[in-house]
Scaffold this motif. Structure first.
Motif, PDB file in Angstrom:
ATOM      1  N   ILE A   1      54.964 -32.523  35.111  1.00 31.37           N
ATOM      2  CA  ILE A   1      54.144 -32.549  33.901  1.00 31.37           C
ATOM      3  C   ILE A   1      53.321 -31.269  33.846  1.00 31.37           C
ATOM      4  O   ILE A   1      52.635 -30.916  34.806  1.00 31.37           O
ATOM      5  CB  ILE A   1      53.226 -33.788  33.876  1.00 31.37           C
ATOM      6  CG1 ILE A   1      54.097 -35.045  33.925  1.00 31.37           C
ATOM      7  CG2 ILE A   1      52.335 -33.774  32.636  1.00 31.37           C
ATOM      8  CD1 ILE A   1      53.337 -36.311  34.121  1.00 31.37           C
ATOM      9  N   ILE A   2      53.418 -30.599  32.713  1.00 30.89           N
ATOM     10  CA  ILE A   2      52.675 -29.362  32.493  1.00 30.89           C
ATOM     11  C   ILE A   2      51.618 -29.659  31.440  1.00 30.89           C
ATOM     12  O   ILE A   2      51.940 -30.152  30.357  1.00 30.89           O
ATOM     13  CB  ILE A   2      53.614 -28.241  32.008  1.00 30.89           C
ATOM     14  CG1 ILE A   2      54.701 -28.006  33.046  1.00 30.89           C
ATOM     15  CG2 ILE A   2      52.827 -26.970  31.726  1.00 30.89           C
ATOM     16  CD1 ILE A   2      55.922 -27.338  32.501  1.00 30.89           C
ATOM     17  N   VAL A   3      50.362 -29.373  31.772  1.00 29.45           N
ATOM     18  CA  VAL A   3      49.261 -29.676  30.870  1.00 29.45           C
ATOM     19  C   VAL A   3      48.596 -28.379  30.436  1.00 29.45           C
ATOM     20  O   VAL A   3      48.302 -27.514  31.265  1.00 29.45           O
ATOM     21  CB  VAL A   3      48.218 -30.597  31.551  1.00 29.45           C
ATOM     22  CG1 VAL A   3      47.099 -30.952  30.584  1.00 29.45           C
ATOM     23  CG2 VAL A   3      48.884 -31.857  32.105  1.00 29.45           C
ATOM     24  N   HIS A   4      48.367 -28.257  29.137  1.00 28.63           N
ATOM     25  CA  HIS A   4      47.644 -27.126  28.564  1.00 28.63           C
ATOM     26  C   HIS A   4      46.364 -27.677  27.946  1.00 28.63           C
ATOM     27  O   HIS A   4      46.426 -28.572  27.107  1.00 28.63           O
ATOM     28  CB  HIS A   4      48.453 -26.458  27.452  1.00 28.63           C
ATOM     29  CG  HIS A   4      49.769 -25.909  27.905  1.00 28.63           C
ATOM     30  ND1 HIS A   4      49.906 -24.631  28.389  1.00 28.63           N
ATOM     31  CD2 HIS A   4      51.005 -26.472  27.950  1.00 28.63           C
ATOM     32  CE1 HIS A   4      51.190 -24.427  28.694  1.00 28.63           C
ATOM     33  NE2 HIS A   4      51.863 -25.526  28.442  1.00 28.63           N
TER      34      HIS A   4
ATOM     35  N   GLU B   1      46.086 -22.236  36.275  1.00 24.12           N
ATOM     36  CA  GLU B   1      45.863 -20.879  35.768  1.00 24.12           C
ATOM     37  C   GLU B   1      44.838 -20.937  34.645  1.00 24.12           C
ATOM     38  O   GLU B   1      44.838 -21.872  33.850  1.00 24.12           O
ATOM     39  CB  GLU B   1      47.166 -20.285  35.199  1.00 24.12           C
ATOM     40  CG  GLU B   1      48.273 -20.105  36.204  1.00 24.12           C
ATOM     41  CD  GLU B   1      48.012 -18.992  37.194  1.00 24.12           C
ATOM     42  OE1 GLU B   1      47.284 -18.029  36.840  1.00 24.12           O
ATOM     43  OE2 GLU B   1      48.525 -19.083  38.322  1.00 24.12           O
ATOM     44  N   GLY B   2      43.960 -19.942  34.580  1.00 21.14           N
ATOM     45  CA  GLY B   2      43.048 -19.801  33.457  1.00 21.14           C
ATOM     46  C   GLY B   2      41.725 -20.527  33.572  1.00 21.14           C
ATOM     47  O   GLY B   2      40.928 -20.504  32.626  1.00 21.14           O
ATOM     48  N   LEU B   3      41.452 -21.146  34.702  1.00 23.36           N
ATOM     49  CA  LEU B   3      40.216 -21.927  34.834  1.00 23.36           C
ATOM     50  C   LEU B   3      38.968 -21.041  34.782  1.00 23.36           C
ATOM     51  O   LEU B   3      37.935 -21.463  34.259  1.00 23.36           O
ATOM     52  CB  LEU B   3      40.241 -22.744  36.128  1.00 23.36           C
ATOM     53  CG  LEU B   3      39.193 -23.831  36.289  1.00 23.36           C
ATOM     54  CD1 LEU B   3      39.203 -24.799  35.103  1.00 23.36           C
ATOM     55  CD2 LEU B   3      39.411 -24.593  37.579  1.00 23.36           C
ATOM     56  N   ALA B   4      39.067 -19.822  35.266  1.00 25.46           N
ATOM     57  CA  ALA B   4      37.897 -18.929  35.285  1.00 25.46           C
ATOM     58  C   ALA B   4      37.376 -18.638  33.877  1.00 25.46           C
ATOM     59  O   ALA B   4      36.163 -18.643  33.642  1.00 25.46           O
ATOM     60  CB  ALA B   4      38.240 -17.623  35.994  1.00 25.46           C
ATOM     61  N   ASN B   5      38.278 -18.403  32.922  1.00 28.40           N
ATOM     62  CA  ASN B   5      37.853 -18.110  31.541  1.00 28.40           C
ATOM     63  C   ASN B   5      37.715 -19.362  30.699  1.00 28.40           C
ATOM     64  O   ASN B   5      36.929 -19.396  29.757  1.00 28.40           O
ATOM     65  CB  ASN B   5      38.836 -17.155  30.858  1.00 28.40           C
ATOM     66  CG  ASN B   5      38.781 -15.775  31.451  1.00 28.40           C
ATOM     67  OD1 ASN B   5      37.767 -15.370  32.003  1.00 28.40           O
ATOM     68  ND2 ASN B   5      39.878 -15.050  31.346  1.00 28.40           N
ATOM     69  N   ALA B   6      38.513 -20.370  30.993  1.00 30.12           N
ATOM     70  CA  ALA B   6      38.489 -21.678  30.326  1.00 30.12           C
ATOM     71  C   ALA B   6      38.695 -21.612  28.817  1.00 30.12           C
ATOM     72  O   ALA B   6      38.153 -22.419  28.073  1.00 30.12           O
ATOM     73  CB  ALA B   6      37.205 -22.434  30.672  1.00 30.12           C
TER      74      ALA B   6
END
Length: 132
Positions: A102-105, A87-92
């Motif tokens: 494993i959850i990576v932010h 999620e969120g790759l478009a805005n980065a």
């Protein structure tokens, strides 16, 4: 042809401890290779059913955050952990990569400081937390 199960990350807690450890090593190595900054690994076993570890890292800019995330997604796939949810790759500004256990932010520094999610998950026993 891949089966649908191959395209989804394994549910949290389904793979063994050795595989979780290998996945965490893959994540940390990828972030380090990508020159991610302020990498923090938080053990959330027993604190949440979301997964076993949460990893938080920063990129210097939107372009760097996107590059770090892309590199990590490829590293997880190449290591045999399937395709994580992203999620969120478009805005980065803040990219969430959920591999199941494993959850990576990956944040831009200003966004990371604003949300300060590490504080939410870290407990008073900070000695057990790993900072890279």
């Amino acid at each position: 042809m891949r089966k649908k199960a191959d395209l989804q990350p394994s549910p949290a807690g389904v793979i063994g401890a050795a595989e979780v450890s290998r996945a965490l090593e893959t994540v940390l190595a990828s972030l380090d290779d990508s020159k991610a900054e302020n990498i923090v690994s938080i053990d959330i076993q027993g604190k949440s059913s979301l997964g076993d570890y949460m990893v938080v890292a920063s990129g210097r800019s939107q372009r760097h955050v996107a590059a770090v995330a892309d590199h990590l997604i490829k590293a997880l796939k190449d290591a045999g952990f399937g395709f994580p949810r992203v999620e969120g790759l478009a805005n980065a500004d803040w990219v969430l990569i959920d591999s199941g256990d494993i959850i990576v932010h990956v944040f831009r520094p200003e966004v990371r400081e604003f949300y300060n999610i590490e504080k939410m998950w870290q407990t008073p026993d900070l000695d057990e937390e790993t900072v890279h």
